[in-house]
Design a protein around this motif. Sequence first.
Motif, short mmCIF file in Angstrom:
data_model
loop_
_atom_site.label_atom_id
_atom_site.label_comp_id
_atom_site.label_asym_id
_atom_site.label_seq_id
_atom_site.Cartn_x
_atom_site.Cartn_y
_atom_site.Cartn_z
N UNK A 7 8.42 -5.92 -8.17
CA UNK A 7 9.83 -5.57 -7.73
C UNK A 7 9.71 -4.30 -7.15
N UNK A 8 9.90 -3.91 -6.14
CA UNK A 8 10.23 -2.84 -5.12
C UNK A 8 10.91 -1.75 -5.91
N UNK A 9 11.82 -1.97 -6.62
CA UNK A 9 12.96 -0.91 -7.10
C UNK A 9 12.02 -0.29 -8.37
N UNK A 10 10.73 -0.91 -8.96
CA UNK A 10 10.06 -0.52 -10.19
C UNK A 10 8.83 0.43 -9.50
N UNK A 56 -3.48 -6.99 -3.30
CA UNK A 56 -3.43 -7.37 -4.71
C UNK A 56 -4.82 -8.51 -4.89
N UNK A 57 -4.74 -9.50 -3.84
CA UNK A 57 -5.82 -10.41 -4.19
C UNK A 57 -5.55 -11.51 -5.30
N UNK A 58 -6.54 -12.28 -5.50
CA UNK A 58 -6.31 -13.48 -6.27
C UNK A 58 -5.88 -13.05 -7.89
N UNK A 59 -6.37 -11.81 -8.21
CA UNK A 59 -5.89 -11.30 -9.87
C UNK A 59 -4.88 -11.62 -10.09
N UNK A 60 -3.86 -11.51 -9.01
CA UNK A 60 -2.24 -11.64 -9.16
C UNK A 60 -1.88 -12.78 -9.98
N UNK A 61 -2.77 -13.76 -9.53
CA UNK A 61 -2.60 -15.43 -10.34
C UNK A 61 -2.60 -15.24 -11.66
N UNK A 71 -6.64 -2.00 -9.15
CA UNK A 71 -5.70 -2.20 -8.01
C UNK A 71 -4.26 -1.79 -8.56
N UNK A 72 -4.11 -2.02 -10.04
CA UNK A 72 -2.79 -1.71 -10.32
C UNK A 72 -2.52 -0.45 -10.66
N UNK A 73 -3.61 0.41 -10.47
CA UNK A 73 -3.57 1.92 -10.85
C UNK A 73 -3.39 2.72 -9.34
N UNK A 74 -3.62 2.34 -8.43
CA UNK A 74 -3.81 3.25 -7.17
C UNK A 74 -3.15 2.48 -5.94
N UNK A 75 -2.59 1.56 -6.15
CA UNK A 75 -1.97 0.71 -4.81
C UNK A 75 -0.78 1.68 -4.34
N UNK A 99 3.44 -1.14 -0.31
CA UNK A 99 2.83 -2.26 0.43
C UNK A 99 1.99 -3.33 -0.27
N UNK A 100 1.84 -3.14 -1.52
CA UNK A 100 1.38 -4.29 -2.48
C UNK A 100 2.17 -5.23 -2.49
N UNK A 101 3.51 -4.85 -2.68
CA UNK A 101 4.59 -5.88 -2.57
C UNK A 101 4.86 -6.65 -1.52
#
Length: 249
Positions: free
Chosen positions: A52-55, A40-45, A81-85, A31-33
């Motif tokens: 990648x959905x396969x990862x 994910x929000x602006x931190x993704x910048x 966010x990168x631990x619970x998404x 769902x994050x992807x």
Amino acid sequence: MLLPGAHMVCHVLLLETDNGLALVDSGYGLKDIADPVHRVGPVRRLTKPVLDPEETAARQIERLGFRREDVRHIVITHFDLDHIGGIADFPDAQIHVTSAEAFGAIHSPSWREKLRYRPAQWAHGPKVVEHEPGGETWHGFAAAKQLDAIDPGIVLIPLPGHTRGHACVAVDTGRGWLLHCGDAFYHHGTLDGRSRVPGVLRVQETLIAYDLRKVRENHARLAELHRRAESNVTIINAHDPHLYAKMRA
């Protein structure tokens, strides 16, 4: 994650127990992807995750021949966010977290915590199991909580600093202990004292620390444990590509 100046991995740990599969952290999810702006929000910048959905853990678990429903428990080191998404990809799993982390992320976040967490990632109503402080010591760490409901060889070790209720997760592999430290440290140089920690990681760790003094104390404790060969503990974290490659090998 292609952070300028320091490329990082964002991996999780899959455990096969007598009570089904368990995850330590869940990473970014499907769902994050599908909706990175909202979830994910602006931190993704800044962190530039490949997304990648396969990862994702969900897809990799399916490639191993399991179903997502086989994941019955997810132990979360912290709610960044990168631990619970990815928890939304396993809606039937119980989500284990320290009560302090649940308080700071879900129940009563401070203004700084509201900036770092993404409530959209748990808007599906996961089955959160909060663990209070208490328990026995583990290699000098106080209040270690044996997660017998998952497996007797899994221990939740509160290690606040990076976040209010950050925790490490120790796993008895049968050949020694594997200690997954989440974001208690970012780079293997923190442990060995020989490799230079990239400046961008030092800055990021300082800026987002809930309690920087405790972060530095944790660094010292983990480095000391790393030096004690008799402890038979292998230390990893969530983001160091060097430690990740060693574990895969």
